[in-house]
Motif scaffolding. Structure first.
Motif, mmCIF file in Angstrom:
data_model
loop_
_atom_site.group_PDB
_atom_site.id
_atom_site.type_symbol
_atom_site.label_atom_id
_atom_site.label_comp_id
_atom_site.label_asym_id
_atom_site.label_seq_id
_atom_site.Cartn_x
_atom_site.Cartn_y
_atom_site.Cartn_z
ATOM 1 N N MET A 59 9.139 -1.314 -0.746
ATOM 2 C CA MET A 59 8.251 -0.368 -0.103
ATOM 3 C C MET A 59 8.476 -0.364 1.406
ATOM 4 S SD MET A 59 5.946 1.928 -0.253
ATOM 5 C CE MET A 59 5.682 1.896 -1.991
ATOM 6 N N THR A 60 8.660 -1.549 1.980
ATOM 7 C CA THR A 60 8.881 -1.648 3.430
ATOM 8 C C THR A 60 10.122 -0.872 3.840
ATOM 9 O OG1 THR A 60 7.837 -3.818 3.444
ATOM 10 C CG2 THR A 60 9.145 -3.258 5.365
ATOM 11 N N LEU A 61 11.188 -1.031 3.107
ATOM 12 C CA LEU A 61 12.422 -0.320 3.421
ATOM 13 C C LEU A 61 12.240 1.194 3.272
ATOM 14 C CD1 LEU A 61 15.341 -0.804 4.290
ATOM 15 C CD2 LEU A 61 15.955 -0.957 1.885
ATOM 16 N N ASP A 62 11.548 1.627 2.238
ATOM 17 C CA ASP A 62 11.318 3.057 2.021
ATOM 18 C C ASP A 62 10.477 3.681 3.129
ATOM 19 O OD1 ASP A 62 12.794 3.205 -0.280
ATOM 20 O OD2 ASP A 62 11.075 3.082 -1.628
ATOM 21 N N LEU A 63 9.432 3.003 3.553
ATOM 22 C CA LEU A 63 8.496 3.595 4.505
ATOM 23 C C LEU A 63 8.834 3.362 5.969
ATOM 24 C CD1 LEU A 63 5.042 3.073 2.760
ATOM 25 C CD2 LEU A 63 6.463 5.120 2.860
ATOM 26 N N THR A 64 9.648 2.350 6.265
ATOM 27 C CA THR A 64 9.969 2.085 7.674
ATOM 28 C C THR A 64 11.463 2.097 7.959
ATOM 29 O OG1 THR A 64 10.099 -0.328 7.432
ATOM 30 C CG2 THR A 64 7.917 0.626 7.927
ATOM 31 N N PRO A 106 -6.499 -7.822 -6.059
ATOM 32 C CA PRO A 106 -6.061 -6.653 -6.822
ATOM 33 C C PRO A 106 -5.553 -5.511 -5.929
ATOM 34 C CG PRO A 106 -8.418 -7.068 -7.163
ATOM 35 C CD PRO A 106 -7.898 -8.119 -6.242
ATOM 36 N N SER A 107 -5.861 -5.591 -4.641
ATOM 37 C CA SER A 107 -5.430 -4.529 -3.734
ATOM 38 C C SER A 107 -4.261 -4.959 -2.855
ATOM 39 C CB SER A 107 -6.602 -4.082 -2.862
ATOM 40 O OG SER A 107 -7.061 -5.171 -2.078
ATOM 41 N N ASP A 108 -3.499 -5.968 -3.281
ATOM 42 C CA ASP A 108 -2.397 -6.475 -2.458
ATOM 43 C C ASP A 108 -1.384 -5.386 -2.123
ATOM 44 O OD1 ASP A 108 -1.491 -6.310 -5.081
ATOM 45 O OD2 ASP A 108 -0.471 -8.255 -5.055
ATOM 46 N N TYR A 109 -1.029 -4.585 -3.104
ATOM 47 C CA TYR A 109 -0.039 -3.520 -2.901
ATOM 48 C C TYR A 109 -0.581 -2.469 -1.932
ATOM 49 C CZ TYR A 109 3.394 0.079 -4.067
ATOM 50 O OH TYR A 109 4.379 1.021 -4.001
ATOM 51 N N GLU A 110 -1.833 -2.053 -2.122
ATOM 52 C CA GLU A 110 -2.447 -1.050 -1.257
ATOM 53 C C GLU A 110 -2.520 -1.522 0.190
ATOM 54 O OE1 GLU A 110 -3.669 -1.941 -4.236
ATOM 55 O OE2 GLU A 110 -3.475 -0.077 -5.379
ATOM 56 N N LYS A 111 -2.781 -2.819 0.379
ATOM 57 C CA LYS A 111 -2.827 -3.376 1.734
ATOM 58 C C LYS A 111 -1.473 -3.219 2.434
ATOM 59 C CE LYS A 111 -6.191 -7.025 0.760
ATOM 60 N NZ LYS A 111 -6.329 -8.497 0.667
ATOM 61 N N ARG A 158 -0.703 -0.916 5.695
ATOM 62 C CA ARG A 158 -0.104 -1.515 6.897
ATOM 63 C C ARG A 158 1.153 -0.771 7.315
ATOM 64 N NH1 ARG A 158 4.003 -4.752 7.370
ATOM 65 N NH2 ARG A 158 3.990 -5.498 5.223
ATOM 66 N N LEU A 159 1.976 -0.429 6.338
ATOM 67 C CA LEU A 159 3.229 0.265 6.643
ATOM 68 C C LEU A 159 2.980 1.680 7.155
ATOM 69 C CD1 LEU A 159 5.315 -0.962 3.588
ATOM 70 C CD2 LEU A 159 5.539 -1.706 5.977
ATOM 71 N N PRO A 184 4.201 2.172 13.658
ATOM 72 C CA PRO A 184 4.977 3.203 14.351
ATOM 73 C C PRO A 184 6.362 3.399 13.727
ATOM 74 C CG PRO A 184 4.494 1.344 15.822
ATOM 75 C CD PRO A 184 3.845 1.059 14.516
ATOM 76 N N ARG A 185 6.847 2.385 13.038
ATOM 77 C CA ARG A 185 8.153 2.505 12.360
ATOM 78 C C ARG A 185 8.113 3.558 11.249
ATOM 79 N NH1 ARG A 185 8.258 -0.764 16.046
ATOM 80 N NH2 ARG A 185 8.645 1.196 17.034
ATOM 81 N N PHE A 186 6.918 3.801 10.682
ATOM 82 C CA PHE A 186 6.780 4.802 9.626
ATOM 83 C C PHE A 186 7.224 6.180 10.141
ATOM 84 C CE2 PHE A 186 4.110 8.200 7.823
ATOM 85 C CZ PHE A 186 4.620 8.205 6.534
ATOM 86 N N GLY A 187 6.702 6.582 11.290
ATOM 87 C CA GLY A 187 7.072 7.878 11.856
ATOM 88 C C GLY A 187 8.553 7.972 12.165
ATOM 89 N N GLU A 188 9.126 6.872 12.634
ATOM 90 C CA GLU A 188 10.566 6.863 12.921
ATOM 91 C C GLU A 188 11.374 7.097 11.659
ATOM 92 O OE1 GLU A 188 11.134 3.089 14.785
ATOM 93 O OE2 GLU A 188 10.077 3.684 16.613
ATOM 94 N N ARG A 189 10.972 6.450 10.576
ATOM 95 C CA ARG A 189 11.707 6.612 9.313
ATOM 96 C C ARG A 189 11.520 8.012 8.743
ATOM 97 N NH1 ARG A 189 14.449 8.208 6.231
ATOM 98 N NH2 ARG A 189 14.758 7.582 4.098
ATOM 99 N N MET A 190 10.305 8.528 8.759
ATOM 100 C CA MET A 190 10.046 9.849 8.198
ATOM 101 C C MET A 190 10.705 10.947 9.029
ATOM 102 S SD MET A 190 8.379 9.385 5.416
ATOM 103 C CE MET A 190 9.356 7.900 5.182
#
Length: 143
Positions: free
Chosen positions: A1-6, A24-29, A33-34, A38-44
């Motif tokens: 997920m980290t690689l996909d989103l950032t 139970p919300s580990d994945y959602e957390k 966070r991702l 700011p890396r999210f916008g760079e990747r998208m």
């Protein structure tokens, strides 16, 4: 997920924190966070910048430098701010035609300035103009 989103691999600390989180919300957390990174916008922005033929140079034989990074930064910020797609596209295509456009809306129109610029001496002005208009039309239709 980290690689996909950032576009970056997770750090060892991030992997360890995820493995230790038994909620139970580990994945959602992790996703939240991702998405807040700011890396999210760079990747998208990567795919959009590529399709919009972003470059900080003219692209021809002289290939002189030009300043397009403020527009690139605007695209990244638009993704990070979750700017709705209708505004994202309208501002880039015609932000300068909006009533009382804000600086951000004017900056977005740099999308229309991403074409290659030919500084070759002896170029016919009308030929240049037609090539630029064709390139802008083709890019707009592509994206």
């Amino acid at each position: 997920m980290t690689l996909d989103l950032t576009g970056l691999p997770p750090t060892l600390e991030e992997v360890d924190a995820f493995l230790k989180d038994r909620s139970p919300s580990d994945y959602e957390k992790v996703v939240d966070r991702l998405l807040a990174s700011p890396r999210f916008g760079e990747r998208m922005a990567w795919d959009w910048l590529d399709a919009a033929r972003y470059a900080d140079s003219n692209g021809y034989q002289g290939d002189g430098e030009r300043t397009m990074w403020p527009w690139r930064d605007w695209v990244v910020k638009a993704y990070n701010d979750n700017l709705p797609f209708d505004k994202f596209t309208v501002w880039q295509l015609a932000g300068d035609h909006l009533p009382k456009p804000a600086r951000e809306q004017l900056l977005a129109t740099a999308f229309n300035r991403n074409h290659m610029i030919n500084g070759e001496g002896g170029r016919i002005a009308e030929e240049n103009r037609v090539e630029y208009v064709f390139d802008q039309t083709e890019t707009t239709a592509t994206v």
